[in-house]
Design a protein around this motif. Sequence first.
Motif, PDB file in Angstrom:
ATOM      1  N   VAL A 125       1.214  -0.613   3.081  1.00 53.54           N
ATOM      2  CA  VAL A 125       0.659  -1.556   2.105  1.00 53.54           C
ATOM      3  C   VAL A 125       1.505  -1.614   0.824  1.00 53.54           C
ATOM      4  CG1 VAL A 125      -1.325  -1.990   0.608  1.00 53.54           C
ATOM      5  CG2 VAL A 125      -1.678  -1.480   3.021  1.00 53.54           C
ATOM      6  N   PRO A 126       1.894  -0.483   0.201  1.00 50.89           N
ATOM      7  CA  PRO A 126       2.743  -0.599  -0.996  1.00 50.89           C
ATOM      8  C   PRO A 126       4.072  -1.283  -0.725  1.00 50.89           C
ATOM      9  CG  PRO A 126       1.786   1.600  -0.834  1.00 50.89           C
ATOM     10  CD  PRO A 126       1.516   0.915   0.444  1.00 50.89           C
ATOM     11  N   VAL A 127       4.666  -1.003   0.423  1.00 53.29           N
ATOM     12  CA  VAL A 127       5.942  -1.643   0.754  1.00 53.29           C
ATOM     13  C   VAL A 127       5.765  -3.146   0.886  1.00 53.29           C
ATOM     14  CG1 VAL A 127       7.775  -1.776   2.473  1.00 53.29           C
ATOM     15  CG2 VAL A 127       6.818   0.442   1.860  1.00 53.29           C
ATOM     16  N   TRP A 128       4.693  -3.564   1.574  1.00 54.43           N
ATOM     17  CA  TRP A 128       4.438  -5.002   1.729  1.00 54.43           C
ATOM     18  C   TRP A 128       4.182  -5.653   0.378  1.00 54.43           C
ATOM     19  CZ3 TRP A 128      -0.011  -7.689   0.466  1.00 54.43           C
ATOM     20  CH2 TRP A 128      -0.050  -9.033   0.851  1.00 54.43           C
ATOM     21  N   TYR A 129       3.469  -4.967  -0.501  1.00 48.53           N
ATOM     22  CA  TYR A 129       3.162  -5.532  -1.829  1.00 48.53           C
ATOM     23  C   TYR A 129       4.441  -5.733  -2.633  1.00 48.53           C
ATOM     24  CZ  TYR A 129       1.205  -5.944  -6.516  1.00 48.53           C
ATOM     25  OH  TYR A 129       0.905  -6.364  -7.778  1.00 48.53           O
ATOM     26  N   VAL A 130       5.332  -4.733  -2.598  1.00 49.63           N
ATOM     27  CA  VAL A 130       6.592  -4.853  -3.344  1.00 49.63           C
ATOM     28  C   VAL A 130       7.451  -5.980  -2.797  1.00 49.63           C
ATOM     29  CG1 VAL A 130       8.738  -3.670  -3.894  1.00 49.63           C
ATOM     30  CG2 VAL A 130       6.569  -2.445  -4.060  1.00 49.63           C
TER      31      VAL A 130
END
Length: 282
Positions: A125-130
Amino acid sequence: MINDPGVNALEGVMGCGEQLRKAREAAGLSLEEVASQLHMPVQVVGSLEAERWDRLGAPVFVRGQLRSYARLLKVDLQGLLQQAQIAPIVPPTLISHTHTPPIRRMAENIGRRAVYVVITAVLAVPVWYVISGSTSKAPPSTASLDVVPPAEASARGQASVLSPNASVQPAAVKQNDPYIASMAPISRPAVAAPAAALVLRFKGDSWVEISAPDGSSVEKALIRAGETRSFGAGQVGRMVLGNAADVEVQQASGNVDLAPYKRGNVARFTVSSDGFVAPVSH
């Protein structure tokens, strides 16, 4: 002391120990002598004669020891040994102390999968958000370092035509986004390559030896008729041309007469840094 139900299988060999003892005494041997010859402890030999099977271990080992003792004393115990029945060896029943019920195994599998899903979500999720945030932003305006923005150029032009005594207040130029220097190269007008300082045209085959100003070899080979060699200023320091009559040498001022540099049909000369031919200094 070994308490083994299989020892009862040797009840059929009762009396063999007495026969062995009598045969030993008749042979004049002591227990120690028999034990030394059989490579057995004295206690084992005594237990064989006393028929104390419970001190000797499993029946299969006891029968082997009896046969060895009988062969030493030349006593026939085959009939008695055949009467003994050895109980079959039953392997022990293995009981699992770590048995897991099927329901528990299913719950553990579900738990492991849930943990895997949670860990994957935490990392993804953090990778997708960035990534999604960086792609949604519009790219900044770029301008080459060699180009002045139109608004700034216009302000400079207006200031240059005003009187030097006038007080100039440059107007604020409204810009939506700041300019960022671009690394993209700007096309430049092509510059013509400098003409060769020295050109060799071969009308016939000629062996050449061409050296650089520092003495290193540039070319040393047999050049065929019809070929051409061109050298820039400062590239050649000395030349030796075989079959010089069939080689045309041209420098910036025109064709070079090789007659002053020839000995026989071989021409030797030096080339200055600006491409002019000079005699070889000895």
